[in-house]
Design an enzyme around this catalytic site. Sequence first.
Site: not given
Length: 366
Positions: A10, A12, A37, A135, A162, A265, A272
């Site tokens: 669930r 990203m 979890t 990634c 990114q 970022r 990205h």
Amino acid sequence: MMDVGLVGWRGMVGTVLLQRMREEDDFKHLNAHFYSTSNPGGEAPKEDSDKGILKDAFDIKTLSKMDMILTCQGGDYTQKVYPELRKAGWKGNWIDAASTLRGEDSSVLVLDPINSNQIEKGLSEGKKDFVGANCTVSLMLMGLGDLFKKDLIEWTTAMTYQAASGAGVSHMKELLKQMNFLSGKVHDGIDKRNIFDIDQLINQAFLEKDFPQEFFGHPLAANLLPWIDTEVEKGQSREEAKAYLETNKILGFKNKIPVDSTCVRVGALRCHSQALTIKLKKNIPIDEIEDMIKNSHEWITLVPNKKEETLKELTPVNVSGKLQIYTGRVRKMLMGDEYLNAFTLGDQLLWGAAEPLRRILRKLLF
Ligand code: NAP
């Protein structure tokens, strides 16, 4: 059919993984068992092949019954559960999005359009741990394809831009909350106000105690953050260190090529991007380079180095949600014929995370 435990579905990466698995009808070929979890006992997605109830992702006993476990839960989870499972004698395949096992000799980094040879080698050696690479690294390799595969690169730098979603659900939501907070400061209309007043209002808003920055720790909206992840050696961030280690491991290069970067970022939501300076091993004509990139694999779109096409196509807004990797701004640089400029971007949740995992899962099922 094999029993496959899905953990972290669930988040990203997990959400995009499920979406791709549904699109490709993957669930037809496996018995899916969904784990959590935070909410064991809760309702599992409709594809759950057991009772539709989420299992406890820390329960080694039920996990041990799985033929394969695919986790997008994150490094802390892998660090805790993986050694316990192996210690308990579990011999199944472990497929993981997190970085924890990437440096281990026992793991194979999966990015099959680039390193199917390394994947086959790992399988023939009986390896059981298949890990998605960083990634940004995956997207760089996918974006330049044969230039890397044919070992034509002497060194490269990748200056990255990114997206917020690279840090997960909570971070992406926080960027949107920050945007909302800032726009709320000029609620009486941007056009009615002097731009310097607005600028001052925004700068004051960053300092307010209610400014949402629990996850990033800093403003990202109307800002950028030139440090991703923790500090490691030689002044690099951990994200930057991964570029060298993982590029060479994916390609299986014995003579490692230097890849060094500054990872930044930015306030993009998905995708990205990276600006590359490449030192080639020899002078290759630009049309040959373009052909090589274009024909590397079926998921690459080469954008002509023209203003209109670049601004229309080579942007996160255009590429978001697409499997295609876009590469453009390909040109020789003033430094000499062996220096190449390129800009590449892709949706990091697809080829940068979920897609290589989905594809190795499919391969291991048959
Ligand atoms: P994420 O969005 O933070 O999700 C990870 C887990 O957080 C979920 O499985 C969920 O676990 C829990 N969670 C807590 N609050 C949530 C919320 N509001 N909505 C959904 N889930 C929530 O992390 P991620 O970005 O998918 O990353 C997972 C792993 O993949 C990490 O190791 C990351 O480094 C790696 N990775 C990420 C990307 C990327 O672009 N994001 C790319 C490559 C690799 P429970 O359901 O068990 O509570």
